[in-house]
Design a protein around this motif. Structure first.
Motif, PDB file in Angstrom:
ATOM      1  N   ILE A  55       0.841  -1.197   0.000  1.00 42.87           N
ATOM      2  CA  ILE A  55       0.000   0.000   0.000  1.00 42.87           C
ATOM      3  C   ILE A  55       0.882   1.255   0.000  1.00 42.87           C
ATOM      4  N   PRO A  56       0.548   2.232  -0.817  1.00 46.07           N
ATOM      5  CA  PRO A  56       1.230   3.515  -0.702  1.00 46.07           C
ATOM      6  C   PRO A  56       0.458   4.430   0.250  1.00 46.07           C
ATOM      7  N   THR A  57       1.187   5.322   0.906  1.00 45.28           N
ATOM      8  CA  THR A  57       0.522   6.368   1.685  1.00 45.28           C
ATOM      9  C   THR A  57       0.221   7.506   0.720  1.00 45.28           C
ATOM     10  N   TRP A  58      -1.001   7.958   0.734  1.00 37.82           N
ATOM     11  CA  TRP A  58      -1.454   8.957  -0.219  1.00 37.82           C
ATOM     12  C   TRP A  58      -1.640  10.297   0.488  1.00 37.82           C
ATOM     13  N   ASP A  59      -1.137  11.338  -0.114  1.00 34.79           N
ATOM     14  CA  ASP A  59      -1.275  12.698   0.410  1.00 34.79           C
ATOM     15  C   ASP A  59      -0.892  12.779   1.888  1.00 34.79           C
ATOM     16  N   TYR A  60      -1.798  13.289   2.698  1.00 35.87           N
ATOM     17  CA  TYR A  60      -1.512  13.574   4.103  1.00 35.87           C
ATOM     18  C   TYR A  60      -1.890  12.389   4.988  1.00 35.87           C
ATOM     19  N   GLY A  61      -1.197  11.257   4.780  1.00 34.10           N
ATOM     20  CA  GLY A  61      -1.421  10.084   5.606  1.00 34.10           C
ATOM     21  C   GLY A  61      -2.683   9.320   5.290  1.00 34.10           C
ATOM     22  N   GLU A  62      -3.144   9.400   4.061  1.00 31.24           N
ATOM     23  CA  GLU A  62      -4.398   8.758   3.684  1.00 31.24           C
ATOM     24  C   GLU A  62      -4.156   7.404   3.018  1.00 31.24           C
ATOM     25  N   LEU A  63      -5.223   6.608   3.006  1.00 34.03           N
ATOM     26  CA  LEU A  63      -5.201   5.323   2.311  1.00 34.03           C
ATOM     27  C   LEU A  63      -5.216   5.549   0.810  1.00 34.03           C
ATOM     28  N   PHE A  87       4.283  -4.130   2.829  1.00 30.04           N
ATOM     29  CA  PHE A  87       5.253  -3.162   2.319  1.00 30.04           C
ATOM     30  C   PHE A  87       4.510  -1.906   1.928  1.00 30.04           C
ATOM     31  N   GLY A  88       5.193  -0.786   2.063  1.00 27.75           N
ATOM     32  CA  GLY A  88       4.562   0.489   1.749  1.00 27.75           C
ATOM     33  C   GLY A  88       5.477   1.373   0.942  1.00 27.75           C
ATOM     34  N   GLN A  89       4.856   2.227   0.162  1.00 27.56           N
ATOM     35  CA  GLN A  89       5.565   3.282  -0.549  1.00 27.56           C
ATOM     36  C   GLN A  89       5.167   4.602   0.096  1.00 27.56           C
ATOM     37  N   GLY A  90       6.134   5.477   0.283  1.00 26.47           N
ATOM     38  CA  GLY A  90       5.859   6.779   0.870  1.00 26.47           C
ATOM     39  C   GLY A  90       6.824   7.813   0.338  1.00 26.47           C
ATOM     40  N   ASP A  91       6.582   9.059   0.724  1.00 30.64           N
ATOM     41  CA  ASP A  91       7.404  10.193   0.304  1.00 30.64           C
ATOM     42  C   ASP A  91       7.876  10.909   1.566  1.00 30.64           C
ATOM     43  N   GLN A  92       9.091  10.596   2.006  1.00 26.82           N
ATOM     44  CA  GLN A  92       9.581  11.156   3.257  1.00 26.82           C
ATOM     45  C   GLN A  92       9.985  12.626   3.145  1.00 26.82           C
ATOM     46  N   ILE A  93      10.183  13.119   1.933  1.00 25.01           N
ATOM     47  CA  ILE A  93      10.549  14.525   1.736  1.00 25.01           C
ATOM     48  C   ILE A  93       9.298  15.399   1.631  1.00 25.01           C
ATOM     49  N   GLY A  94       8.373  15.007   0.795  1.00 28.42           N
ATOM     50  CA  GLY A  94       7.159  15.800   0.582  1.00 28.42           C
ATOM     51  C   GLY A  94       6.143  15.689   1.708  1.00 28.42           C
ATOM     52  N   TYR A  95       6.128  14.548   2.406  1.00 27.91           N
ATOM     53  CA  TYR A  95       5.132  14.305   3.455  1.00 27.91           C
ATOM     54  C   TYR A  95       5.800  13.684   4.689  1.00 27.91           C
ATOM     55  N   PRO A  96       6.769  14.388   5.299  1.00 23.83           N
ATOM     56  CA  PRO A  96       7.535  13.797   6.396  1.00 23.83           C
ATOM     57  C   PRO A  96       6.716  13.543   7.666  1.00 23.83           C
ATOM     58  N   GLN A  97       5.574  14.202   7.832  1.00 25.01           N
ATOM     59  CA  GLN A  97       4.732  13.989   9.011  1.00 25.01           C
ATOM     60  C   GLN A  97       3.818  12.779   8.859  1.00 25.01           C
ATOM     61  N   TRP A  98       3.728  12.233   7.651  1.00 23.62           N
ATOM     62  CA  TRP A  98       2.799  11.142   7.378  1.00 23.62           C
ATOM     63  C   TRP A  98       3.486   9.978   6.689  1.00 23.62           C
ATOM     64  N   TYR A  99       4.797   9.893   6.806  1.00 30.74           N
ATOM     65  CA  TYR A  99       5.568   8.889   6.083  1.00 30.74           C
ATOM     66  C   TYR A  99       5.154   7.476   6.501  1.00 30.74           C
ATOM     67  N   GLN A 100       4.689   6.705   5.552  1.00 33.75           N
ATOM     68  CA  GLN A 100       4.308   5.297   5.738  1.00 33.75           C
ATOM     69  C   GLN A 100       3.104   5.112   6.663  1.00 33.75           C
ATOM     70  N   ASP A 101       2.270   6.130   6.798  1.00 32.77           N
ATOM     71  CA  ASP A 101       1.081   5.984   7.646  1.00 32.77           C
ATOM     72  C   ASP A 101       0.180   4.844   7.178  1.00 32.77           C
ATOM     73  N   ALA A 102      -0.062   4.752   5.870  1.00 35.96           N
ATOM     74  CA  ALA A 102      -0.957   3.710   5.360  1.00 35.96           C
ATOM     75  C   ALA A 102      -0.414   2.309   5.636  1.00 35.96           C
ATOM     76  N   LEU A 103       0.902   2.169   5.653  1.00 34.43           N
ATOM     77  CA  LEU A 103       1.527   0.898   6.018  1.00 34.43           C
ATOM     78  C   LEU A 103       1.052   0.479   7.413  1.00 34.43           C
ATOM     79  N   GLY A 104       1.065   1.413   8.335  1.00 37.66           N
ATOM     80  CA  GLY A 104       0.609   1.137   9.697  1.00 37.66           C
ATOM     81  C   GLY A 104      -0.873   0.821   9.765  1.00 37.66           C
ATOM     82  N   TYR A 105      -1.678   1.573   9.020  1.00 39.51           N
ATOM     83  CA  TYR A 105      -3.126   1.326   9.029  1.00 39.51           C
ATOM     84  C   TYR A 105      -3.443  -0.075   8.521  1.00 39.51           C
ATOM     85  N   LEU A 106      -2.800  -0.458   7.409  1.00 36.97           N
ATOM     86  CA  LEU A 106      -3.072  -1.778   6.829  1.00 36.97           C
ATOM     87  C   LEU A 106      -2.563  -2.882   7.750  1.00 36.97           C
TER      88      LEU A 106
END
Length: 172
Positions: A55-63, A87-106
């Motif tokens: 799962i990728p984290t989308w925008d501001y920590g969204e599914l 496994f998750g895809q995230g953007d640690q530069i553009g969204y550092p406050q929400w990095y890999q949030d969806a990984l945790g949710y799933l």
């Protein structure tokens, strides 16, 4: 890993998660059966002893939208006989406050369905402010964390090491 098939379920909006799923299938061969959650029924997860979910984290920590569309169905699953790695895809530069949030949710959603969760990885080499994708003590990610947007050159080694880890964890 045993000869059992591995169900790999993923959702992907920008192709990064799909490309990772395909790399996993290529590395592990015909034992991996790909399932895009936009097209395949997540109920099929119950038919696998071994699962890998992406799962990728989308925008501001969204599914990601495909996972969001099947989110409620995940609560009805019985995964008590399954070993699951995320496994998750995230953007640690553009969204550092929400990095890999969806990984945790799933991860948490599938753990509630009874799955034994495996495949945790180090936070070393990642730069972020906050994440819902961490263990309670924040020492590890709840699966493989990738950032193909900013650290594509590190993804191949991270994935290779993770698959070796899963080989051990799936056979234990």
């Amino acid at each position: 890993m045993s000869a059992d098939l591995i169900g790999l379920f993923y959702g992907s909006s920008t192709c990064y998660t799909e490309m990772t799923a395909e790399k996993i299938q290529q590395a592990l061969g015909n034992r991996v059966v790909l399932h895009n959650v936009a097209e395949d029924d997540v109920q099929q997860m119950e038919g696998y002893r071994f699962l890998i979910v992406g799962i990728p984290t989308w925008d501001y920590g969204e599914l990601q939208e495909d996972w969001e569309n099947v989110w409620d169905e995940l609560s009805d699953l019985d995964l008590s006989n399954s070993l699951v790695a995320c496994f998750g895809q995230g953007d640690q530069i553009g969204y550092p406050q929400w990095y890999q949030d969806a990984l945790g949710y799933l991860h948490d959603k599938l753990a509630l369905a009874g799955a034994k969760m495996v495949g945790y990885t180090t936070t070393s080499g990642h730069t972020f402010e906050e994440s819902q994708g961490l263990t309670d003590d924040s020492s590890q990610f709840l699966g493989l964390a990738l950032d193909d947007e900013n650290q594509f050159e590190l993804s191949e080694a991270r994935l290779s090491n993770w698959l070796k880890q899963l080989e051990h964890e799936f056979s234990s």
